[in-house]
Design an enzyme around this catalytic site. Structure first.
Site, PDB file in Angstrom:
ATOM      1  N   THR A  16      -8.536  -0.413 -10.116  1.00  0.00           N
ATOM      2  CA  THR A  16      -8.239   0.226  -9.382  1.00  0.00           C
ATOM      3  C   THR A  16      -8.501  -0.113  -7.770  1.00  0.00           C
ATOM      4  O   THR A  16      -8.990  -0.997  -7.500  1.00  0.00           O
ATOM      5  CB  THR A  16      -9.216   1.761  -8.937  1.00  0.00           C
ATOM      6  OG1 THR A  16     -10.496   0.739  -9.091  1.00  0.00           O
ATOM      7  CG2 THR A  16      -9.426   2.214 -10.824  1.00  0.00           C
ATOM      8  N   ASP A  17      -7.916   0.852  -6.893  1.00  0.00           N
ATOM      9  CA  ASP A  17      -7.757   0.265  -4.662  1.00  0.00           C
ATOM     10  C   ASP A  17      -8.663   1.224  -4.705  1.00  0.00           C
ATOM     11  O   ASP A  17      -9.847   2.012  -5.459  1.00  0.00           O
ATOM     12  CB  ASP A  17      -6.474   0.557  -4.950  1.00  0.00           C
ATOM     13  CG  ASP A  17      -5.736   2.247  -4.782  1.00  0.00           C
ATOM     14  OD1 ASP A  17      -7.081   3.590  -5.298  1.00  0.00           O
ATOM     15  OD2 ASP A  17      -5.179   3.152  -4.527  1.00  0.00           O
ATOM     16  N   ALA A  18      -9.067   1.245  -3.324  1.00  0.00           N
ATOM     17  CA  ALA A  18     -10.220   1.991  -2.369  1.00  0.00           C
ATOM     18  C   ALA A  18      -9.757   3.560  -2.786  1.00  0.00           C
ATOM     19  O   ALA A  18     -10.769   3.959  -2.496  1.00  0.00           O
ATOM     20  CB  ALA A  18      -9.995   1.398  -1.340  1.00  0.00           C
ATOM     21  N   ILE A  21      -8.231   5.275  -7.822  1.00  0.00           N
ATOM     22  CA  ILE A  21      -6.797   5.736  -8.508  1.00  0.00           C
ATOM     23  C   ILE A  21      -6.103   3.745  -9.266  1.00  0.00           C
ATOM     24  O   ILE A  21      -6.602   2.640  -8.204  1.00  0.00           O
ATOM     25  CB  ILE A  21      -5.791   6.513  -8.484  1.00  0.00           C
ATOM     26  CG1 ILE A  21      -5.226   5.400  -7.266  1.00  0.00           C
ATOM     27  CG2 ILE A  21      -6.787   7.525  -8.376  1.00  0.00           C
ATOM     28  CD1 ILE A  21      -3.927   6.626  -6.583  1.00  0.00           C
TER      29      ILE A  21
END
Length: 140
Positions: A16-18, A21
Site C-alpha cells: 500500500t501507499d500513504a 491503497i
C-alpha cells in the site's frame, strides 16, 4: 479462449501507499507473480529454462487500466490468460479481482486489467530469439 490461471493473493502493508491503497505499480508485480505461477503450473521453471536454453522472458509492452483500488487485507484473485502466441513473443490478458468487495451476484469485482506482451530473448545479448518449441507447446 482458454481458461485463466488464478493466483489468490492478500494485500499487505508493503503493497500500500500513504493513502492506504495498493500502490498502482504493484499491480505489475501481482501480474508478474501470476504469470510465473502459471508457467510453474505448466511445468516450466524459469531458472532451469535459462540454464538449458540460454534464453529469458522479458516484458516488452504493458497496458493497464485501473477500475477500483484494493486496500490492506483485501483478498484478490490475479489471473493470467494467454491470448496470442508467436514464435518469439506472446500476449497475455491479466486481471486483479477483489474477493473482499464482490459484485452483487457474488462474483469477484474487477480492480485492474492489463494486456502484457512478453518476448523471448537470448540472455547474453538480449536480442530476440525463437521461443523453445517445448515452451510454446506447453503454453498453447
Amino acid at each position: 479462449m482458454p481458461m485463466a490461471f488464478e493466483l489468490p493473493l492478500r494485500i499487505y502493508w508493503e503493497d500500500t501507499d500513504a493513502g492506504g491503497i495498493v500502490f498502482y505499480a504493484n499491480y505489475l508485480r501481482f501480474f508478474e507473480r501470476a504469470r510465473t505461477e502459471w508457467l510453474r503450473a505448466l511445468g516450466i521453471q524459469q531458472q532451469a529454462l535459462r540454464e538449458t536454453t540460454g534464453g529469458i522472458f522479458v516484458v516488452s509492452e504493458a497496458t493497464l487500466k485501473y477500475h477500483r483500488p484494493a486496500r490492506l487485507d483485501d483478498e484478490l484473485i490475479v489471473t493470467a490468460r494467454l491470448t496470442a502466441a508467436g514464435r518469439a513473443s506472446f500476449t497475455m490478458t491479466q486481471e486483479a479481482l477483489s474477493r473482499s468487495e464482490p459484485l452483487p451476484d457474488g462474483s469477484p469485482r474487477l480492480l485492474c486489467e492489463g494486456l502484457i506482451r512478453i518476448g523471448w530473448v537470448d540472455a547474453a545479448t538480449l536480442k530476440p530469439a525463437r521461443l523453445p518449441a517445448h515452451v510454446l507447446e506447453a503454453m498453447t
